[in-house]
Design a protein around this motif. Sequence first.
Motif, PDB file in Angstrom:
ATOM      1  N   GLN A 157      56.439  34.964  87.171  1.00  0.00           N
ATOM      2  CA  GLN A 157      55.662  35.048  88.409  1.00  0.00           C
ATOM      3  C   GLN A 157      56.003  33.800  89.224  1.00  0.00           C
ATOM      4  O   GLN A 157      55.669  32.682  88.820  1.00  0.00           O
ATOM      5  CB  GLN A 157      54.159  35.110  88.119  1.00  0.00           C
ATOM      6  CG  GLN A 157      53.724  36.350  87.371  1.00  0.00           C
ATOM      7  CD  GLN A 157      53.986  37.627  88.161  1.00  0.00           C
ATOM      8  OE1 GLN A 157      53.748  37.698  89.361  1.00  0.00           O
ATOM      9  NE2 GLN A 157      54.497  38.644  87.481  1.00  0.00           N
ATOM     10  N   LEU A 158      56.698  33.989  90.351  1.00  0.00           N
ATOM     11  CA  LEU A 158      57.196  32.878  91.156  1.00  0.00           C
ATOM     12  C   LEU A 158      56.869  33.095  92.622  1.00  0.00           C
ATOM     13  O   LEU A 158      56.708  34.235  93.061  1.00  0.00           O
ATOM     14  CB  LEU A 158      58.717  32.761  91.003  1.00  0.00           C
ATOM     15  CG  LEU A 158      59.268  32.643  89.580  1.00  0.00           C
ATOM     16  CD1 LEU A 158      60.770  32.841  89.582  1.00  0.00           C
ATOM     17  CD2 LEU A 158      58.898  31.294  89.000  1.00  0.00           C
ATOM     18  N   ALA A 159      56.832  32.017  93.364  1.00  0.00           N
ATOM     19  CA  ALA A 159      56.694  32.135  94.814  1.00  0.00           C
ATOM     20  C   ALA A 159      57.983  32.728  95.362  1.00  0.00           C
ATOM     21  O   ALA A 159      59.073  32.439  94.852  1.00  0.00           O
ATOM     22  CB  ALA A 159      56.443  30.762  95.428  1.00  0.00           C
ATOM     23  N   PRO A 160      57.910  33.569  96.371  1.00  0.00           N
ATOM     24  CA  PRO A 160      59.142  34.091  96.977  1.00  0.00           C
ATOM     25  C   PRO A 160      60.043  32.940  97.420  1.00  0.00           C
ATOM     26  O   PRO A 160      59.565  31.884  97.826  1.00  0.00           O
ATOM     27  CB  PRO A 160      58.636  34.893  98.175  1.00  0.00           C
ATOM     28  CG  PRO A 160      57.241  35.289  97.789  1.00  0.00           C
ATOM     29  CD  PRO A 160      56.706  34.127  97.012  1.00  0.00           C
ATOM     30  N   GLY A 161      61.341  33.146  97.296  1.00  0.00           N
ATOM     31  CA  GLY A 161      62.301  32.112  97.680  1.00  0.00           C
ATOM     32  C   GLY A 161      63.624  32.314  96.984  1.00  0.00           C
ATOM     33  O   GLY A 161      63.887  33.347  96.373  1.00  0.00           O
ATOM     34  N   VAL A 179      65.127  28.961  85.033  1.00  0.00           N
ATOM     35  CA  VAL A 179      65.120  29.345  86.442  1.00  0.00           C
ATOM     36  C   VAL A 179      65.135  28.065  87.268  1.00  0.00           C
ATOM     37  O   VAL A 179      64.304  27.171  87.064  1.00  0.00           O
ATOM     38  CB  VAL A 179      63.886  30.206  86.783  1.00  0.00           C
ATOM     39  CG1 VAL A 179      63.882  30.577  88.253  1.00  0.00           C
ATOM     40  CG2 VAL A 179      63.848  31.460  85.910  1.00  0.00           C
ATOM     41  N   PHE A 180      66.078  27.993  88.198  1.00  0.00           N
ATOM     42  CA  PHE A 180      66.247  26.795  89.018  1.00  0.00           C
ATOM     43  C   PHE A 180      65.973  27.101  90.480  1.00  0.00           C
ATOM     44  O   PHE A 180      66.263  28.194  90.964  1.00  0.00           O
ATOM     45  CB  PHE A 180      67.676  26.253  88.876  1.00  0.00           C
ATOM     46  CG  PHE A 180      67.993  25.764  87.497  1.00  0.00           C
ATOM     47  CD1 PHE A 180      67.805  24.433  87.165  1.00  0.00           C
ATOM     48  CD2 PHE A 180      68.475  26.631  86.534  1.00  0.00           C
ATOM     49  CE1 PHE A 180      68.087  23.979  85.884  1.00  0.00           C
ATOM     50  CE2 PHE A 180      68.769  26.190  85.257  1.00  0.00           C
ATOM     51  CZ  PHE A 180      68.577  24.855  84.929  1.00  0.00           C
ATOM     52  N   ARG A 181      65.446  26.108  91.183  1.00  0.00           N
ATOM     53  CA  ARG A 181      65.218  26.170  92.629  1.00  0.00           C
ATOM     54  C   ARG A 181      66.331  25.393  93.325  1.00  0.00           C
ATOM     55  O   ARG A 181      66.991  24.557  92.712  1.00  0.00           O
ATOM     56  CB  ARG A 181      63.884  25.511  92.974  1.00  0.00           C
ATOM     57  CG  ARG A 181      62.692  26.187  92.382  1.00  0.00           C
ATOM     58  CD  ARG A 181      61.431  25.420  92.805  1.00  0.00           C
ATOM     59  NE  ARG A 181      60.267  25.946  92.141  1.00  0.00           N
ATOM     60  CZ  ARG A 181      59.534  25.266  91.271  1.00  0.00           C
ATOM     61  NH1 ARG A 181      59.817  24.028  90.958  1.00  0.00           N
ATOM     62  NH2 ARG A 181      58.486  25.826  90.707  1.00  0.00           N
ATOM     63  N   PRO A 182      66.513  25.620  94.628  1.00  0.00           N
ATOM     64  CA  PRO A 182      67.500  24.823  95.367  1.00  0.00           C
ATOM     65  C   PRO A 182      67.158  23.333  95.245  1.00  0.00           C
ATOM     66  O   PRO A 182      65.992  22.953  95.242  1.00  0.00           O
ATOM     67  CB  PRO A 182      67.335  25.289  96.824  1.00  0.00           C
ATOM     68  CG  PRO A 182      66.695  26.627  96.726  1.00  0.00           C
ATOM     69  CD  PRO A 182      65.844  26.604  95.491  1.00  0.00           C
ATOM     70  N   GLY A 183      68.175  22.521  95.101  1.00  0.00           N
ATOM     71  CA  GLY A 183      67.968  21.083  94.992  1.00  0.00           C
ATOM     72  C   GLY A 183      67.819  20.583  93.571  1.00  0.00           C
ATOM     73  O   GLY A 183      67.955  19.396  93.311  1.00  0.00           O
ATOM     74  N   GLU A 184      67.498  21.479  92.619  1.00  0.00           N
ATOM     75  CA  GLU A 184      67.431  21.057  91.219  1.00  0.00           C
ATOM     76  C   GLU A 184      68.847  21.023  90.656  1.00  0.00           C
ATOM     77  O   GLU A 184      69.732  21.714  91.149  1.00  0.00           O
ATOM     78  CB  GLU A 184      66.568  22.023  90.407  1.00  0.00           C
ATOM     79  CG  GLU A 184      65.110  21.971  90.777  1.00  0.00           C
ATOM     80  CD  GLU A 184      64.246  22.908  89.933  1.00  0.00           C
ATOM     81  OE1 GLU A 184      63.058  22.642  89.825  1.00  0.00           O
ATOM     82  OE2 GLU A 184      64.772  23.907  89.398  1.00  0.00           O
ATOM     83  N   PRO A 217      64.767  22.477  82.704  1.00  0.00           N
ATOM     84  CA  PRO A 217      64.300  23.011  83.995  1.00  0.00           C
ATOM     85  C   PRO A 217      62.771  23.009  84.049  1.00  0.00           C
ATOM     86  O   PRO A 217      62.107  23.004  83.011  1.00  0.00           O
ATOM     87  CB  PRO A 217      64.849  24.434  84.002  1.00  0.00           C
ATOM     88  CG  PRO A 217      64.914  24.788  82.562  1.00  0.00           C
ATOM     89  CD  PRO A 217      65.276  23.514  81.826  1.00  0.00           C
ATOM     90  N   SER A 218      62.235  23.042  85.244  1.00  0.00           N
ATOM     91  CA  SER A 218      60.775  23.077  85.370  1.00  0.00           C
ATOM     92  C   SER A 218      60.227  24.479  85.098  1.00  0.00           C
ATOM     93  O   SER A 218      59.065  24.628  84.748  1.00  0.00           O
ATOM     94  CB  SER A 218      60.345  22.590  86.755  1.00  0.00           C
ATOM     95  OG  SER A 218      60.918  23.395  87.760  1.00  0.00           O
TER      96      SER A 218
END
Length: 139
Positions: free
Chosen positions: A72-76, A41-46, A53-54
């Motif tokens: 379980q992730l923060a919304p985004g 799972v990737f976030r923007p900017g990664e 991946p983190s």
Amino acid sequence: MKSLILPMLSLLLSGYQQPAATLKIEITNVKSGHGKLWFAVFRPGEKFGEGQPSIYKILEVKSTANHAATFQLAPGQYALAVYHDLNKNDLLDKNFIGIPKEPYGFSNNFRPKFSPPKFEDCAFELTASGKQISVKLTN
């Protein structure tokens, strides 16, 4: 007194964390009943699809049934890449020109044509109420 309010407020908010949302992922088209499924799972900017991946998860494959993973992730905004490590060598095996030899898939069921996908191709929004996605592995 006023000079103490801002630092106190800052201190209180520094410990605040956004509540986690549930991301449920279903993997379909599993053709082999052995190996491992790698979820990234990737976030923007990664760097999407590159390196470790983190946020990731590895599941053992024991059947050709659909498989599921939950995060379980923060919304985004996020993007997902998954592959089926058939020979359990912890690598996505590729041919001599770089095309994957093992089944893989991306969020939005994006299918790259001539180059690897970009984050924007596979991005989705995880809201506070959670999200369920389905990814069909390539043949």
